[in-house]
Design an enzyme around this catalytic site. Structure first.
Site, PDB file in Angstrom:
ATOM      1  N   SER A 135       0.784  -1.239   0.000  1.00  0.00           N
ATOM      2  CA  SER A 135       0.000   0.000   0.000  1.00  0.00           C
ATOM      3  C   SER A 135       0.812   1.282   0.000  1.00  0.00           C
ATOM      4  O   SER A 135       0.241   2.370  -0.129  1.00  0.00           O
ATOM      5  CB  SER A 135      -0.970   0.009   1.186  1.00  0.00           C
ATOM      6  OG  SER A 135      -2.059  -0.847   0.930  1.00  0.00           O
TER       7      SER A 135
ATOM      8  N   TYR B 179     -10.576   3.150   5.710  1.00  0.00           N
ATOM      9  CA  TYR B 179      -9.576   2.704   4.735  1.00  0.00           C
ATOM     10  C   TYR B 179     -10.191   1.682   3.795  1.00  0.00           C
ATOM     11  O   TYR B 179     -10.790   0.695   4.228  1.00  0.00           O
ATOM     12  CB  TYR B 179      -8.397   2.087   5.480  1.00  0.00           C
ATOM     13  CG  TYR B 179      -7.176   1.848   4.638  1.00  0.00           C
ATOM     14  CD1 TYR B 179      -6.209   2.838   4.500  1.00  0.00           C
ATOM     15  CD2 TYR B 179      -6.972   0.630   3.999  1.00  0.00           C
ATOM     16  CE1 TYR B 179      -5.061   2.612   3.742  1.00  0.00           C
ATOM     17  CE2 TYR B 179      -5.842   0.400   3.240  1.00  0.00           C
ATOM     18  CZ  TYR B 179      -4.890   1.399   3.117  1.00  0.00           C
ATOM     19  OH  TYR B 179      -3.765   1.172   2.361  1.00  0.00           O
ATOM     20  N   SER B 180     -10.040   1.902   2.495  1.00  0.00           N
ATOM     21  CA  SER B 180     -10.581   0.972   1.502  1.00  0.00           C
ATOM     22  C   SER B 180      -9.667   0.918   0.296  1.00  0.00           C
ATOM     23  O   SER B 180      -9.435   1.943  -0.365  1.00  0.00           O
ATOM     24  CB  SER B 180     -11.985   1.408   1.069  1.00  0.00           C
ATOM     25  OG  SER B 180     -12.466   0.578   0.031  1.00  0.00           O
ATOM     26  N   ASN B 181      -9.174  -0.264  -0.006  1.00  0.00           N
ATOM     27  CA  ASN B 181      -8.343  -0.435  -1.189  1.00  0.00           C
ATOM     28  C   ASN B 181      -9.110  -0.151  -2.470  1.00  0.00           C
ATOM     29  O   ASN B 181      -8.523   0.233  -3.484  1.00  0.00           O
ATOM     30  CB  ASN B 181      -7.781  -1.862  -1.218  1.00  0.00           C
ATOM     31  CG  ASN B 181      -6.718  -2.085  -0.163  1.00  0.00           C
ATOM     32  OD1 ASN B 181      -5.617  -1.558  -0.252  1.00  0.00           O
ATOM     33  ND2 ASN B 181      -7.052  -2.851   0.856  1.00  0.00           N
TER      34      ASN B 181
ATOM     35  N   GLY C 116       2.469  -0.666   4.137  1.00  0.00           N
ATOM     36  CA  GLY C 116       1.897  -1.565   3.155  1.00  0.00           C
ATOM     37  C   GLY C 116       1.984  -3.014   3.581  1.00  0.00           C
ATOM     38  O   GLY C 116       2.978  -3.435   4.183  1.00  0.00           O
TER      39      GLY C 116
END
Length: 347
Positions: free
Chosen positions: A63, A159-161, A297
């Site tokens: 990330s 938080y969202s990918n 990440g």
């Protein structure tokens, strides 16, 4: 065996060796306190060959990719090709229900309310059962939007990918160019980061660190060849400790964004549970030794922390090549605290 550049620091060495004793296969930490650089390594890059992990080996930085993607998007904003107030619907018609109410800024600062596709247990089971399968970005978005939003756009932070998969798709829609090429042309090429790239398939170079998941029988599952497309724009960049430090130094010094763009990036939403705030692809946290900026990440078998002071002249990068259970996780946190305090000159 640990090695060091310009003299190892005992605290860093002890921390890494404790991680390796606890089951981590390999780890490297690089600290630049503004006067000298110290790099300490421990463990191996590959359990099969037993090659010692190197100070500049390739690593999946997961990330931390988000900072690269946000930088590309903000460059496009600075060029007047897109606005942070543009909606998802404007650039990706029909891709997201309610996309006419979600702005690009909300994607980048994690306030869109969109469900994180990696939290979908059916998708996760499918991905882990066939880790070589290639995933198209729109497949990942479809997994997300099959779930209702967590909240109205802009109402909260989560938080969202999914947000960054969409941001990558928007960058491609604006430019007509693949995201990997945009990262190369706009960041890694100009900065001469020869060991950094956004991976689009599972091929890796010989000096790539192998990632591992501990198995129930005491062995390890090698995740090195798992497809990076399960992360895409949310986490597919491969890099090295020196390249990561160079990227953030250039970013925070204004080499990649103009003043307005950098100010936008560093304008944060308060995230109390993280003792900090999240900006556009970058966050700050307040540590016992001072405030640091950067990103972390996680990809199966890989963990990266990249922190720096506001100027970017002081930096600390930690890369660990094994998923962490509770005991190593605590040791990981201790290592992070040690490197941050040394970076800031507090130890």
């Amino acid at each position: 065996m640990a090695t060091a550049e310009r003299g190892a620091d005992g605290g860093l060495r002890d921390s890494l060796e404790a991680l390796v004793r606890s089951g981590v296969t390999g780890a490297v930490v690089r600290v630049d306190d503004g006067q000298r650089v110290r790099t300490v390594t421990s463990g191996v890059a590959d359990l099969a060959s037993r090659r010692p992990i190197g100070a500049a080996d390739d690593f999946r930085i997961a990330s931390v990719t988000k900072t690269f993607v946000a930088t590309v998007v903000l460059q496009l904003v600075g060029e007047g090709r897109i606005r942070l107030t543009d909606t998802v619907e404007r650039w990706l018609p029909g891709a997201v229900p309610g996309g006419d109410r979600i702005t690009l800024r909300q994607l980048l600062n994690q306030t869109s309310g969109l469900f994180d596709y990696t939290e979908d247990q059916a998708w996760l089971a499918t991905a882990l059962a066939d880790p070589a399968r290639s995933w198209a970005p729109r497949e990942l978005v479809a997994v997300s939007v099959a779930h209702p939003p967590l909240f109205a756009p802009g109402a909260k932070w989560a938080y969202s990918n999914t947000n960054y998969v969409l941001a990558g798709l928007i960058a491609e829609a604006v430019t007509g160019r693949p995201l990997a090429r945009l990262v190369a042309e706009r960041i890694t090429g100009p900065l001469r980061l020869r060991d950094t790239y956004l991976a689009t398939d599972a091929r890796v170079r010989p000096n790539h660190v192998h990632g591992y998941l501990p198995a129930a029988d005491g062995g390890y599952t090698d995740t090195t060849a798992w497809t990076p497309t399960m992360a895409g724009a949310a986490g597919a960049v491969i890099s090295t400790p020196p390249d990561v430090a160079r990227f953030f130094r250039a970013l925070l010094a204004g080499e990649l964004l103009d003043r307005r763009g950098l100010d936008q990036m560093l304008t944060t939403v308060r995230v109390a549970e993280r003792n900090g705030g999240y900006g556009l692809g970058i966050y700050y946290i307040d540590t016992p030794c001072g405030r640091v900026w950067g990103h972390a990440g996680d990809f199966p078998g890989y963990h990266t922390i990249a922190y720096q002071d506001r100027s970017g002249r002081r930096s600390a990068v930690l890369m660990v090549a094994t998923d962490l259970d509770q005991e190593p996780g605590s040791l990981f946190d201790q290592t992070v605290n040690t490197m941050v305090c040394q970076m800031l000159g507090r130890r």
